[in-house]
Structures are given as structure tokens and as C-alpha cells.
Design an enzyme around this catalytic site. Structure first.
Site, PDB file in Angstrom:
ATOM      1  N   ARG A  62      -7.658  -0.500   0.813  1.00 45.54           N
ATOM      2  CA  ARG A  62      -8.273  -1.711   0.152  1.00 45.54           C
ATOM      3  C   ARG A  62      -8.453  -1.249  -1.289  1.00 45.54           C
ATOM      4  O   ARG A  62      -8.485  -2.143  -2.153  1.00 45.54           O
ATOM      5  CB  ARG A  62      -9.537  -2.193   0.915  1.00 45.54           C
ATOM      6  CG  ARG A  62     -10.537  -1.249   1.141  1.00 45.54           C
ATOM      7  CD  ARG A  62     -11.386  -1.520   2.394  1.00 45.54           C
ATOM      8  NE  ARG A  62     -10.974  -1.129   3.590  1.00 45.54           N
ATOM      9  CZ  ARG A  62     -11.698  -1.272   4.804  1.00 45.54           C
ATOM     10  NH1 ARG A  62     -13.019  -2.096   4.719  1.00 45.54           N
ATOM     11  NH2 ARG A  62     -11.045  -0.897   5.901  1.00 45.54           N
ATOM     12  N   LYS A  86       0.760  -0.976   0.067  1.00 46.66           N
ATOM     13  CA  LYS A  86      -0.069  -0.050  -0.075  1.00 46.66           C
ATOM     14  C   LYS A  86       0.886   1.230   0.003  1.00 46.66           C
ATOM     15  O   LYS A  86       1.719   1.459   0.925  1.00 46.66           O
ATOM     16  CB  LYS A  86      -0.865  -0.197   1.324  1.00 46.66           C
ATOM     17  CG  LYS A  86      -1.689   1.084   1.342  1.00 46.66           C
ATOM     18  CD  LYS A  86      -2.644   1.197   2.589  1.00 46.66           C
ATOM     19  CE  LYS A  86      -3.177   2.542   2.899  1.00 46.66           C
ATOM     20  NZ  LYS A  86      -4.200   2.571   3.966  1.00 46.66           N
ATOM     21  N   GLU A 141      -9.362   3.705   1.971  1.00 47.95           N
ATOM     22  CA  GLU A 141      -8.924   3.774   0.580  1.00 47.95           C
ATOM     23  C   GLU A 141      -7.654   2.828   0.363  1.00 47.95           C
ATOM     24  O   GLU A 141      -7.583   2.630  -0.960  1.00 47.95           O
ATOM     25  CB  GLU A 141      -8.309   5.165   0.281  1.00 47.95           C
ATOM     26  CG  GLU A 141      -6.759   5.452   0.788  1.00 47.95           C
ATOM     27  CD  GLU A 141      -6.706   5.280   2.457  1.00 47.95           C
ATOM     28  OE1 GLU A 141      -7.669   5.321   3.152  1.00 47.95           O
ATOM     29  OE2 GLU A 141      -5.437   5.026   2.639  1.00 47.95           O
ATOM     30  N   LYS A 196     -10.239  12.618   8.177  1.00 51.87           N
ATOM     31  CA  LYS A 196      -9.960  12.218   9.608  1.00 51.87           C
ATOM     32  C   LYS A 196      -9.543  13.566  10.554  1.00 51.87           C
ATOM     33  O   LYS A 196      -9.705  14.705  10.102  1.00 51.87           O
ATOM     34  CB  LYS A 196      -8.266  11.634   9.806  1.00 51.87           C
ATOM     35  CG  LYS A 196      -8.295  10.239   8.674  1.00 51.87           C
ATOM     36  CD  LYS A 196      -6.800   9.908   8.742  1.00 51.87           C
ATOM     37  CE  LYS A 196      -6.696   8.462   8.304  1.00 51.87           C
ATOM     38  NZ  LYS A 196      -7.417   7.269   8.787  1.00 51.87           N
ATOM     39  N   ASP A 219      -2.593  10.044   4.146  1.00 52.35           N
ATOM     40  CA  ASP A 219      -3.814   9.855   4.068  1.00 52.35           C
ATOM     41  C   ASP A 219      -4.615  10.743   4.942  1.00 52.35           C
ATOM     42  O   ASP A 219      -4.545  10.651   6.220  1.00 52.35           O
ATOM     43  CB  ASP A 219      -4.224   8.285   4.611  1.00 52.35           C
ATOM     44  CG  ASP A 219      -5.576   7.773   4.626  1.00 52.35           C
ATOM     45  OD1 ASP A 219      -6.280   8.596   4.180  1.00 52.35           O
ATOM     46  OD2 ASP A 219      -5.683   6.645   5.183  1.00 52.35           O
ATOM     47  N   ASP A 261       1.643   6.146   5.662  1.00 49.79           N
ATOM     48  CA  ASP A 261       0.693   5.464   5.159  1.00 49.79           C
ATOM     49  C   ASP A 261       1.174   4.610   3.932  1.00 49.79           C
ATOM     50  O   ASP A 261       0.539   3.822   3.075  1.00 49.79           O
ATOM     51  CB  ASP A 261      -0.685   5.981   4.924  1.00 49.79           C
ATOM     52  CG  ASP A 261      -1.962   5.106   5.093  1.00 49.79           C
ATOM     53  OD1 ASP A 261      -1.898   4.117   5.831  1.00 49.79           O
ATOM     54  OD2 ASP A 261      -2.940   5.526   4.561  1.00 49.79           O
ATOM     55  N   ASP A 302     -12.256   7.031   3.716  1.00 46.71           N
ATOM     56  CA  ASP A 302     -10.920   6.890   4.289  1.00 46.71           C
ATOM     57  C   ASP A 302     -10.685   5.296   4.494  1.00 46.71           C
ATOM     58  O   ASP A 302      -9.495   4.720   4.678  1.00 46.71           O
ATOM     59  CB  ASP A 302     -11.222   7.153   5.735  1.00 46.71           C
ATOM     60  CG  ASP A 302      -9.804   7.590   6.591  1.00 46.71           C
ATOM     61  OD1 ASP A 302      -8.802   7.217   6.122  1.00 46.71           O
ATOM     62  OD2 ASP A 302     -10.114   7.583   7.858  1.00 46.71           O
TER      63      ASP A 302
HETATM   64  N1  BES Z   1      -4.427   4.353   6.980  1.00 55.07           N
HETATM   65  C1  BES Z   1      -5.558   3.896   7.803  1.00 55.07           C
HETATM   66  C2  BES Z   1      -5.185   3.018   8.849  1.00 55.07           C
HETATM   67  C3  BES Z   1      -4.190   3.639   9.745  1.00 55.07           C
HETATM   68  C4  BES Z   1      -4.807   3.945  10.856  1.00 55.07           C
HETATM   69  C5  BES Z   1      -3.099   3.240   9.622  1.00 55.07           C
HETATM   70  C6  BES Z   1      -3.900   4.306  12.210  1.00 55.07           C
HETATM   71  C7  BES Z   1      -2.248   3.539  10.653  1.00 55.07           C
HETATM   72  C8  BES Z   1      -2.493   4.057  11.973  1.00 55.07           C
HETATM   73  C9  BES Z   1      -6.819   3.453   6.715  1.00 55.07           C
HETATM   74  O1  BES Z   1      -6.793   4.027   5.365  1.00 55.07           O
HETATM   75  C10 BES Z   1      -7.890   3.891   7.380  1.00 55.07           C
HETATM   76  O2  BES Z   1      -8.246   5.097   7.489  1.00 55.07           O
HETATM   77  N2  BES Z   1      -8.650   2.981   7.818  1.00 55.07           N
HETATM   78  C11 BES Z   1      -9.925   3.345   8.595  1.00 55.07           C
HETATM   79  C12 BES Z   1     -10.913   2.168   7.822  1.00 55.07           C
HETATM   80  C13 BES Z   1     -12.369   2.616   8.101  1.00 55.07           C
HETATM   81  C14 BES Z   1     -12.779   3.999   7.383  1.00 55.07           C
HETATM   82  C15 BES Z   1     -13.158   1.509   7.811  1.00 55.07           C
HETATM   83  C16 BES Z   1      -9.759   3.097   9.826  1.00 55.07           C
HETATM   84  O3  BES Z   1      -8.937   2.432  10.392  1.00 55.07           O
HETATM   85  O4  BES Z   1     -10.419   3.993  10.700  1.00 55.07           O
HETATM   86 ZN    ZN Z   2      -4.707   4.751   4.793  1.00 52.39          ZN
HETATM   87 MN    MN Z   3      -7.826   5.862   5.360  1.00 57.53          MN
END
Ligand code: BES
Ligand code: ZN
Ligand code: MN
Length: 507
Positions: A360, A274, A358, A286, A279, A297, A356
Site C-alpha cells: 500500500r 504492485k 509495504e 515474515k 517481500d 509479490d 510488511d
Molecule cells: N505481499 C504480502 C501479501 C501476500 C500474502 C501476498 C500472501 C501473497 C500471499 C503483503 O505485503 C503483506 O505482507 N501483507 C500483510 C499485511 C499486514 C502486515 C497488515 C499480510 O497480509 O499479512
Molecule cells: Zn507484499
Molecule cells: Mn508485505
């Protein structure tokens, strides 16, 4: 600090410091193993009898020799109880010894690493690897952007010599020399990953990430290619492009190819990372607190690029193609909106419930591309979900796989390197949470089991190809200085990937 094998007996050398490792339960008050004790009139025997030098794990005692020896000082490094000793402890101890030496500004130190009676399960060559990796990773700094530098200014010319090989067989000595060379490459690879992650997002755009991959390829026998936005469009990577739409930075699809086993051209592993260089969450933005951590990220991409670099430098007999979809996730005027529909390169339609989620989306197209290319097995590395940290804390990453053999191989390598992973379930029941009422699938599965539903989303695009997914969001950054880790990027799971590829190459 240069870490080298010593060409001469360390006991015959003028040194600022001689490092001697001692087990807690086998500490020998006469210290016959250390000839120096005699020239010091058994001073060390006294220290041991007084309990000052006791070998407890992590204990460091600096003893001055007051011109009674060629070595100005002896540093006793406690290895703890023999039965508790393992390579993880060796790396941690080596990191702390190296930091100690650096902080004292010693110029030449030597470590009697070959003189220890290790537990039977630990080969002396593995112990040397652990010492090299521990010292090298423990001394890592990221100070390029600081005008007033700290630890990185400590004498670059200083060195740590590894020795004590006298009692080893020739075969063991050869193995040690080889292990040390390998460990250096492995550590440099892990540090490359750390560098890429620690770099801020304005200095690590998709274009710059691609340039850094190109640079890694230039040094080695890696074949580099990077697809432009036009080419990505032509391939029909609608999910990847849907994420890229919110940013002015051009997305890149980076491809690194390593062909170390040209006699088996149809056997080619796919390694995916990834590559979200920042992000923000996109329109589903966020919260501000800690958003800066999202410069990392692209930790999956960094691990992928860095392990390819390591594999190529080690010239392993294996074929791997690495794929990195790289883009920012920003809420620009043309950004994808919650509710929008995207079509991935394999035709799957996706409802974007949350912009968010993204990671996947970009990996969906990368997995489809990998399947198109016939790569197998597939391993993807991603800072995919915050939920993996809720499940496993910062101790372990999550492992998901549709293939027990691959999962077990990864697990085994992880036990060797100390980069912990824990296998999570991929039961069919979890797929229901990803069901959309308007498309084939949606990109979020609700609050429950967030890491598993994310993995199930990826599973959809991996299909039946043997595949493993490592969710590293819990471990890509360290919040504290701890042994081989500094604050910031950890470089996980580069050492585990290289270890896995080394084992696969030997098959
Ligand atoms: N990059 C984030 C996940 C992440 C969170 C990485 C904290 C490192 C530290 C990912 O893209 C994300 O935002 N995931 C969301 C998914 C949700 C919207 C279903 C999450 O984990 O909140
Ligand atoms: Zn992310
Ligand atoms: Mn994200």
C-alpha cells in the site's frame, strides 16, 4: 505445440489423432456427425451403446482406427451436459485434451471444433477462443532453468489444427479466424505474466523487471520509460522510497504508455501494479515457511506489463498509461523501522506500523502520481493482503471500487474469462482502523477486515477519481495442476484486463 486453423477439411487429412467433442445428453449412437463411424463398421456406435464413450464432462476416450481411416486415432472429449456447458468448461477441456496429446507425443492432431451444436448463449467464435486459450495456457511450462527438461521438450513441431468449419456461414468463419488470432495474443500475454512471476527474485530485480517491460515495449507500439531513484526522489515519493530503503537494489518506477486512441488524448486510463520483486516483510520480517512465494509479490506488476503488451499487440482503440513502482522489501541496515513516518508525494504523512504492509505504501505514491497526471479511471492490481485468501480462498480475487460502473465492467469481463472476482465493501466505517495518533494515516488497520482496510488505505490516495483495486494475493499462484493452470503463477487477471479494455475500446 502450434495451434492453427486448418486450411483443409480435417476428415481428408492424415492425422495422428482426430479430436471429436461430444455432449453427454446429446450423444448420438449412430454418430451420423462422424462419417468415420461408417468406415469403422459402426464400432463407435458400439462404444456408445456400451457406455464407454458417454460424453461425461472431462472424459477422454482414445479409439484406434486400425488403418480403416486416414486418422490413426479418434479422441472423444466429453463436454458434459449441454445446459452445464460454458466457456470455462471449454477452456478446461481444451487444456486437458492438449496435455493428453502432448503426453502421447502425437505430431499432427486435428480438432473438429466447428461441428458442435453449442448452447445458444455461446458463439462459435468464443468457443474457438476458449479452445485456443485453454490449450495454450494448459501447455505452459517454466523449465528454462532446468538442465533436464520435461514437458517443454515434447516436439515443438507438433501441431493442433482446428477445423470443422464446413457447416458455418462465411460471417461465422470470419469471426472464428479473428477470434483465434486474438486468443493467441491473449494467451501469450497471460503466459508472459506467468513467466515474470515464476522467475526467482535474484533474476527478477526491479532493474530486470524494467528491462523486461522495455522488451515488451520494443515488440509493440508501447512507449517505455523508467524513472531512476534520483528522479523518484525528485518527485517526492517518500512512501515508495521508504520501502526501497532496506535494499541495495535500485528501485524503478516503470511507465508504459499506449496511445491507441490519439483523437481522445484527454481520455486516458491509469493501470497500476504492485512491483515488490521480493517481500521479506522488512524489519517486521515474515516467518521462513513459504517466504519464497514472495518472489511473486510483483504479480500485479506482471499482470499490468503483460496486459499492456496484449493491448498494444491487439492495437485496441484506447489510451492507457501503466505505472509500476518496483522495489524489494528487505530489512537492510537503513531499512524503514516500525513507527517511522513517511511522506507520500501528495503530502500525506504515513505512520509505518508494520513494514510488511509495504504494498500500500508503494501504491500510495503511484496513485498520487496517476492523479497528478490526470489519469482516469484508475485500476490497480496487487498481491496486497494474505487476508484476501482468508476471505475468498484461492477461488477468487477481491474487487474493491468507489465506482459502480467500473466495478460492474470488471465483473462482467471476469465472468467472461473465468478469472473470478468478488466485490468487497468499502464502507466509511472501515477507515477508522487506519487512524494514526501521530500522522495522517497508518499503514495497518489491525487483524479484522485486513483486505478492506488495506483497500481503504489505497482509496485515500485514489481520492474521488473512479478507481478499482484488485487484490490478487489469493489467486496469483496455484498450488496444483488444474486445467489451464500449472503449479506456480496463474497469470491472473491478464485475460480479464484485456477483455475489459477490448470492451472499453469498442465504446
Ligand atoms: N505481499 C504480502 C501479501 C501476500 C500474502 C501476498 C500472501 C501473497 C500471499 C503483503 O505485503 C503483506 O505482507 N501483507 C500483510 C499485511 C499486514 C502486515 C497488515 C499480510 O497480509 O499479512
Ligand atoms: Zn507484499
Ligand atoms: Mn508485505
Amino acid at each position: 505445440m502450434n495451434i492453427e486453423m486448418s486450411q483443409t477439411n480435417l476428415l481428408d487429412m492424415d492425422l495422428d489423432c482426430l479430436v471429436s467433442y461430444v455432449f453427454e445428453d446429446e450423444i448420438d449412437p449412430s454418430l451420423e456427425s462422424l462419417e468415420l463411424n461408417k468406415s469403422l463398421s459402426d464400432y463407435i456406435t458400439d462404444l456408445i451403446n456400451d457406455g464407454e464413450v458417454n460424453g461425461r464432462f472431462g472424459q477422454l476416450n482414445l479409439v484406434h482406427t486400425h488403418k480403416n481411416a486416414k486418422q490413426k486415432r479418434i479422441l472423444f472429449a466429453g463436454m458434459g451436459k449441454k445446459q452445464d456447458f460454458n466457456l470455462d468448461r471449454a477452456r478446461k477441456l481444451a487444456a486437458n485434451v492438449a496435455k493428453f496429446i502432448r503426453n502421447k507425443n502425437f505430431s499432427v492432431s486435428g480438432a473438429l471444433a466447428g461441428r458442435i451444436e453449442l448452447p445458444k448463449a455461446i458463439a462459435v467464435s468464443d468457443f474457438f477462443s476458449a479452445i485456443v486459450e485453454g490449450a495454450s495456457l494448459g501447455l505452459y511450462t517454466f523449465e528454462d532453468h532446468m538442465r533436464k527438461k520435461g514437458d517443454s521438450t515434447k516436439p515443438e513441431s507438433s501441431s493442433l489444427l482446428l477445423g470443422g468449419l464446413g457447416g458455418l456461414t462465411n460471417k461465422q468463419q470470419d469471426a472464428v479466424h479473428k477470434a483465434v488470432e486474438t486468443a493467441k495474443v491473449v494467451s501469450e500475454s497471460a503466459k508472459l505474466a506467468r513467466d515474470l512471476v515464476n522467475e526467482p527474485a535474484n533474476l527478477m530485480t526491479p532493474t530486470i523487471l524494467a528491462e523486461r517491460a522495455k522488451l515488451a515495449a520494443k515488440d509493440t507500439k508501447l512507449d517505455y520509460q523508467s524513472l531512476t531513484k534520483k528522479q523518484i526522489e525528485k518527485l517526492g515519493m517518500g512512501a515508495f522510497l521508504g520501502v526501497a530503503k532496506g535494499s541495495h537494489e535500485e528501485p524503478k518506477f516503470i511507465i508504459l504508455k499506449y496511445s491507441g486512441d490519439p483523437k481522445n488524448p484527454d481520455k486516458e486510463l491509469g493501470l497500476l501494479g504492485k512491483g515488490i520483486t521480493f517481500d521479506s516483510g522488512g524489519i517486521s520480517i515474515k516467518p521462513a515457511a513459504n517466504m519464497s512465494a514472495m518472489k511473486g509479490d510483483m504479480g500485479g506488476a506482471a499482470a499490468v506489463i503483460a496486459s499492456m503488451y496484449g493491448v498494444a499487440r491487439l492495437e485496441l482503440k484506447i489510451n492507457i498509461t501503466a505505472l509500476v513502482p518496483a522495489t524489494e522489501n528487505l530489512p537492510g541496515g537503513s531499512a524503514t523501522k516500525p513507527g517511522d513516518l513517511l511522506t507520500a508525494m501528495n503530502g500525506t504523512t504515513i505512520e509505518v506500523e508494520n513494514t510488511d504492509a509495504e504494498g500500500r505504501l508503494v501504491l500510495a505514491d503511484a496513485l498520487a502520481y496517476a492523479n497528478d497526471q490526470g489519469l482516469s479511471p484508475l485500476i490497480d492490481i496487487a498481491t496486497l493482503t494474505g487476508a484476501i485468501g482468508v476471505a475468498l480462498g484461492s477461488v477468487s480475487m477481491g474487487l474493491f471500487s468507489n465506482d459502480d460502473t467500473l466495478a460492474n465492467q470488471l465483473n462482467e469481463s471476469s465472468l467472461d474469462t473465468g478469472e473470478k472476482m468478488w466485490r468487497m465493501p468499502l464502507w466509511d466505517e472501515y477507515k477508522d482502523q487506519n487512524k494514526s495518533t501521530v500522522a495522517d494515516i497508518k499503514n495497518t488497520g489491525g487483524r479484522q477486515a485486513g483486505s478492506i482496510t488495506a483497500a481503504q488505505f489505497l482509496h485515500e490516495f485514489a481520492g474521488d477519481t473512479p478507481w478499482a483495486h484488485l487484490d490478487i494475493a489469493s489467486v496469483f499462484m496455484s498450488s496444483k495442476v488444474d486445467g489451464i493452470y500449472q503449479k506456480g503463477a496463474t497469470g491472473q487477471p491478464v485475460r480479464t484486463l484485456i477483455s475489459l479494455f477490448t470492451k472499453l475500446a469498442a465504446k
